[in-house]
Design a protein around this motif. Structure first.
Motif, PDB file in Angstrom:
ATOM      1  N   TRP A  64      26.969  42.593  -0.234  1.00 20.04           N
ATOM      2  CA  TRP A  64      26.786  42.601   1.223  1.00 20.04           C
ATOM      3  C   TRP A  64      25.942  41.432   1.693  1.00 20.04           C
ATOM      4  O   TRP A  64      25.159  40.841   0.941  1.00 20.04           O
ATOM      5  N   PRO A  67      27.743  37.578   8.145  1.00 19.66           N
ATOM      6  CA  PRO A  67      29.001  36.842   8.190  1.00 19.66           C
ATOM      7  C   PRO A  67      28.802  35.380   7.800  1.00 19.66           C
ATOM      8  O   PRO A  67      27.727  34.820   7.989  1.00 19.66           O
ATOM      9  N   ARG A 113      41.297  45.005   5.754  1.00 20.74           N
ATOM     10  CA  ARG A 113      41.867  44.840   7.086  1.00 20.74           C
ATOM     11  C   ARG A 113      43.365  45.078   7.058  1.00 20.74           C
ATOM     12  O   ARG A 113      43.972  45.401   8.074  1.00 20.74           O
ATOM     13  N   HIS A 165      36.040  42.935   3.036  1.00 17.14           N
ATOM     14  CA  HIS A 165      35.916  43.131   4.493  1.00 17.14           C
ATOM     15  C   HIS A 165      35.759  44.586   4.891  1.00 17.14           C
ATOM     16  O   HIS A 165      36.179  44.995   5.972  1.00 17.14           O
ATOM     17  N   GLU A 168      34.353  46.119   8.555  1.00 16.45           N
ATOM     18  CA  GLU A 168      34.394  45.172   9.660  1.00 16.45           C
ATOM     19  C   GLU A 168      35.202  45.790  10.792  1.00 16.45           C
ATOM     20  O   GLU A 168      35.993  46.703  10.572  1.00 16.45           O
ATOM     21  N   GLY A 194      31.047  43.887   2.157  1.00 17.46           N
ATOM     22  CA  GLY A 194      30.865  44.195   3.568  1.00 17.46           C
ATOM     23  C   GLY A 194      29.626  43.558   4.143  1.00 17.46           C
ATOM     24  O   GLY A 194      28.899  42.845   3.454  1.00 17.46           O
ATOM     25  N   ARG A 195      29.402  43.802   5.407  1.00 12.28           N
ATOM     26  CA  ARG A 195      28.266  43.191   6.095  1.00 12.28           C
ATOM     27  C   ARG A 195      27.074  44.127   6.205  1.00 12.28           C
ATOM     28  O   ARG A 195      25.923  43.699   6.191  1.00 12.28           O
ATOM     29  N   SER A 294      35.319  35.948  13.261  1.00  7.80           N
ATOM     30  CA  SER A 294      35.791  35.050  12.211  1.00  7.80           C
ATOM     31  C   SER A 294      37.297  34.859  12.298  1.00  7.80           C
ATOM     32  O   SER A 294      38.057  35.776  12.596  1.00  7.80           O
ATOM     33  N   ARG A 297      39.553  36.976  10.312  1.00  6.94           N
ATOM     34  CA  ARG A 297      39.905  38.254  10.918  1.00  6.94           C
ATOM     35  C   ARG A 297      41.065  38.088  11.892  1.00  6.94           C
ATOM     36  O   ARG A 297      42.001  38.896  11.914  1.00  6.94           O
TER      37      ARG A 297
END
Length: 396
Positions: A64, A67, A113, A165, A168, A194-195, A294, A297
């Motif tokens: 993690w 971004p 995604r 991802h 997100e 992930g973030r 981004s 994305r």
DNA sequence: GATCCACGGGAATACACGGATG
DNA sequence: CATCCGTGTATTCCCGTGGATC
């Protein structure tokens, strides 16, 4: 140089200027084989995957960080490299469903995604692991689940899945993915990327191994920009000091920095300049909203959404309200959707934060005032990347 | 016949405004 | 003056349908 690169070079408009030699090399969505400046993260990841070298399966893990820090780049590069090394070593026939002697874990990358349902998740994994075609329709989620379980059932079959991802805005959350993978035999582990900080994850899915990827230091970002510029731009097209300016402005975010470089180079190139001028640099940085959605994305969105966005970013007066924009977009021959659907898609995109609806300041009497649309991603870069996508080459 | 998914269409709801009402 | 109401849009929400496929 491969074919795609050659085609892309030919596709450049304005043949005279040689400023941009390869858009792919400076693209914020392209990952290099050797990520720059992420040595210590790579080391930690190697420690983590170490069991694979002994044909064992690592535990679940979570990578993690904010971004634009190269999380995906590092994990993707590592998985690709490991997969390649293994097939070179020839010790394992891992893609074969017939062999059954494979003992090294399969390494699979899944973009959360895209795998936006259990069906999609199982299908993505199976598709990577099996040689045969995995159906996209006409078969139940249950069937795919059973097939995956069946694949894993033999004692020595193992899969390590990278879930990129995770969590997100328009990807599934780790909780859902993890619970979908919980029901298959436990000879499958995952490493989620992930973030969000691990502390925000529900305890039930918080993996034992966690690897934090911090933002880039400025000098590291300069190194990245330098490497990319020398790969994709003509010699001396951009000065070190300009790259330093971009890096300082980008504040640790490699996506934003590369987007600015890309936009600046493109601006200079299409103006016929032989080097990036101050104004191009300025334009480049202004072309990137902060914070920016981004481009990875955006370019991962379903086709119909990208089509809508592609038209949207070129609308002028017609784009002054959602309904007007929808009408204009639906009217375009390149788009095969009804105005109503386009409108709904725009609202969806707005809900996902990809475009922003800005309340109109002037109201002309009756009714709720319409809102203006502002894309939250670097539109100039998106246009260029969208237009040079292989799919659009095929159409042309 | 079953399955998944994207579209399309439309109903329901939210909002902004001016004017009416108490 | 504060609220309510009616009208006209904007926005959200929901679900049936049909394509593509097994």
């Amino acid at each position: 140089m491969d074919l795609t690169t050659r085609i892309r070079r030919r596709q450049r408009s304005g043949d005279d200027s040689q400023l941009v030699l390869d858009y792919d090399a400076i693209s914020p969505v392209a990952h290099l084989r050797e990520p720059t400046g992420r040595g210590s993260v790579l080391e930690r990841l190697l420690d983590y995957v170490d069991p694979v070298f002994d044909d064992r399966l690592p535990r679940n893990a979570y990578v993690w960080g904010p971004p634009g820090t190269g999380k995906s780049a590092v994990v993707t590069a590592l998985f690709a490299r490991l997969g390649r090394l293994r097939s070179l070593s020839g010790s394992v026939i891992h893609t074969s469903t017939r062999g059954g002697t494979g003992v090294t874990p399969d390494l699979v990358s899944v973009d959360a995604r895209h795998a936006d349902s259990d069906f999609g998740l199982y299908r993505a994994i199976l598709d990577a692991v099996l040689e045969e075609f995995v159906p996209e329709h006409g078969v139940s989620t249950e069937t795919l689940h059973a097939r995956l379980s069946e694949y894993l059932a033999p004692y020595d079959r193992r899969i390590l899945v990278a879930l990129d991802h995770v969590g997100e805005p328009d990807a599934r959350r780790l909780v859902e993915l993890a619970s979908a993978l919980d029901t298959v035999p436990d000879s499958l582990s995952w490493v989620a990327v992930g973030r969000a900080s691990p502390s925000t994850l529900p305890e039930a899915v918080r993996p034992p191994d966690r690897i934090e990827v911090p933002a880039y230091r400025e000098h590291a970002l300069v190194d990245i920009l330098t490497a990319r510029a020398s790969a994709g731009l003509a010699r001396r097209a951009v000065e070190h000091e300009q790259l330093r300016q971009i890096a300082s402005w980008a504040d640790g975010n490699a996506h934003d920095a590369l987007s600015a470089l890309f936009a600046a180079a493109h601006a200079a190139d299409s103006a016929g300049a032989s080097r990036v001028r101050e104004r191009d640099l300025w334009d480049g940085m202004n072309a990137v909203p902060r914070p920016s959605v981004s481009l990875g994305r955006v370019l991962a969105l379903p086709d119909s959404r990208q089509q809508v966005l592609r038209r949207l970013v070129t609308l002028g007066e017609e784009g002054t309200s959602v309904s007007a924009a929808a009408d204009a977009i639906a009217g375009s021959p390149a788009v095969d959707l009804s105005a109503g659907t386009v409108q709904r898609l725009i609202y969806e995109l707005a809900n996902d934060g990809i475009v922003e609806r800005v309340a109109s300041d002037r109201s002309n009497g009756a009714g709720r005032p319409p809102s203006r649309l502002e894309p939250q991603f670097p539109t100039a870069v998106f246009r260029q990347l969208y237009d040079i996508q292989p799919s659009s080459i095929a159409e042309a």
